[in-house]
Write an enzyme that holds these catalytic residues in place. Structure first.
Site, mmCIF file in Angstrom:
data_model
loop_
_atom_site.group_PDB
_atom_site.id
_atom_site.type_symbol
_atom_site.label_atom_id
_atom_site.label_comp_id
_atom_site.label_asym_id
_atom_site.label_seq_id
_atom_site.Cartn_x
_atom_site.Cartn_y
_atom_site.Cartn_z
ATOM 1 N N PRO A 19 0.834 -1.205 0.000
ATOM 2 C CA PRO A 19 0.000 0.000 0.000
ATOM 3 C C PRO A 19 0.869 1.255 0.000
ATOM 4 C CG PRO A 19 -0.794 -1.592 1.626
ATOM 5 C CD PRO A 19 0.523 -2.101 1.121
ATOM 6 N N GLU A 20 0.584 2.142 -0.932
ATOM 7 C CA GLU A 20 1.302 3.401 -1.027
ATOM 8 C C GLU A 20 0.373 4.507 -0.543
ATOM 9 O OE1 GLU A 20 3.198 3.641 -4.906
ATOM 10 O OE2 GLU A 20 3.617 1.496 -4.903
ATOM 11 N N HIS A 36 -3.607 -15.598 9.968
ATOM 12 C CA HIS A 36 -2.973 -14.357 9.536
ATOM 13 C C HIS A 36 -3.469 -13.133 10.305
ATOM 14 C CE1 HIS A 36 -0.970 -16.521 6.410
ATOM 15 N NE2 HIS A 36 -2.091 -16.815 5.774
ATOM 16 N N ARG A 71 2.175 -11.518 5.464
ATOM 17 C CA ARG A 71 3.642 -11.472 5.453
ATOM 18 C C ARG A 71 4.238 -11.136 6.818
ATOM 19 N NH1 ARG A 71 5.289 -10.425 0.061
ATOM 20 N NH2 ARG A 71 7.447 -10.614 0.768
#
Length: 276
Positions: free
Chosen positions: A2-3, A92, A111
């Site tokens: 995400p930017e 997760h 991740r």
């Protein structure tokens, strides 16, 4: 990852449901997500804090609480989801905030790269990570002289330097390619060698690209969602990124992909020909 446009969209999405909610309790299932303070202090400090507002600085979400700021960086795959307290935890889901009414806000990250900091309000601007960040793209101080000063000793390719969050915040790999393409700047060109016109174009097209992406809810290429099942649409507007071996939309030359600073980089060898 995400930017800025994706984090801005997530911020606005979270605000719709979280403002004035009280964090009644918190559970941390993967302790490395909590970078500051230690996990037990984090759990104790955040309990019974009301969420008063949610802001953004660069790629960091900033939850304003009664006495603290909760900083959250989504990194590669992080996202927030809502679940009933009774619903089983998935493998997760690493942090859960009980916000009342039998509801939890859960931080999910396949991740496990995401990070959280809980800082007292007085320390927000003077301690890492916020103290290390550069200007927002719309800051009035983002001008040619600012970039010239920041870039003057940068011998690295502009593709690498434009990602430096200590100069301009929020630009990641996807948007960097788009900005450089619209600016007609070769990604290999050394940042220190950019002309005033090229610096002006970086400023201009950074704002243009990010504003358009925000309006379209960000870019979904792999797993980004602003909320469950809600994807961005800017990927349909991409001009260069991900277009390897396709024709350039401007000159019909073939777009190529290279690695610069370890990052996949797409550019047009004609439109972005290095003038030096």
């Amino acid at each position: 990852m995400p930017e800025l446009p994706e984090v801005e969209t997530v911020k606005e999405t979270l605000k719709r449901k979280l403002i004035n909610k009280v964090i009644e309790d918190v559970n941390v299932y993967y302790e490395r997500i909590i970078e500051f303070p230690d996990v037990e202090s984090f759990k104790k400090m955040i309990k019974n804090q009301k969420i008063k507002d949610i802001n953004r600085r660069g790629k960091w979400l900033i939850f304003e609480l009664d006495d603290y700021y909760l900083l959250s960086h989504l990194r590669m795959e992080g996202k927030y989801i809502y679940r009933k307290v009774s619903e089983p935890l998935s493998k997760h889901e690493h942090v859960s905030f009980n916000i009342g009414n039998d509801t939890e806000l859960r931080y999910m990250d396949t991740r496990k790269f995401g990070k959280m900091h809980l800082v007292i309000k007085e320390d927000l601007l003077t301690r890492k990570p916020i103290s290390e960040l550069g200007l927002e793209p719309w800051d009035k101080d983002l001008n040619i002289s600012y970039l010239k000063n920041k870039y003057k000793n940068k011998k690295l390719p502009i593709k690498t330097v434009i990602l430096d969050q200590s100069i301009i915040v929020g630009i990641g790999n996807i948007y960097a390619d788009e900005i450089l393409f619209l600016s007609k700047i070769n990604p290999y060109k050394k940042a220190s060698e950019l002309s005033n016109d090229q610096l002006l174009n970086i400023i201009k097209y950074t704002k243009f690209v990010l504003e358009k992406a925000i309006k379209l809810g960000g870019t979904t290429i792999k797993s980004y969602e602003s909320s469950e099942g809600v994807h961005g649409k800017f990927q349909n507007e991409l001009l260069i990124h991900g277009k390897q071996k396709e024709e350039c939309p401007n000159c019909n030359d073939i777009i190529i992909k290279v690695k610069i600073g370890g990052r996949g980089t797409y550019y047009c060898p004609t439109c972005q020909k290095d003038s030096n």
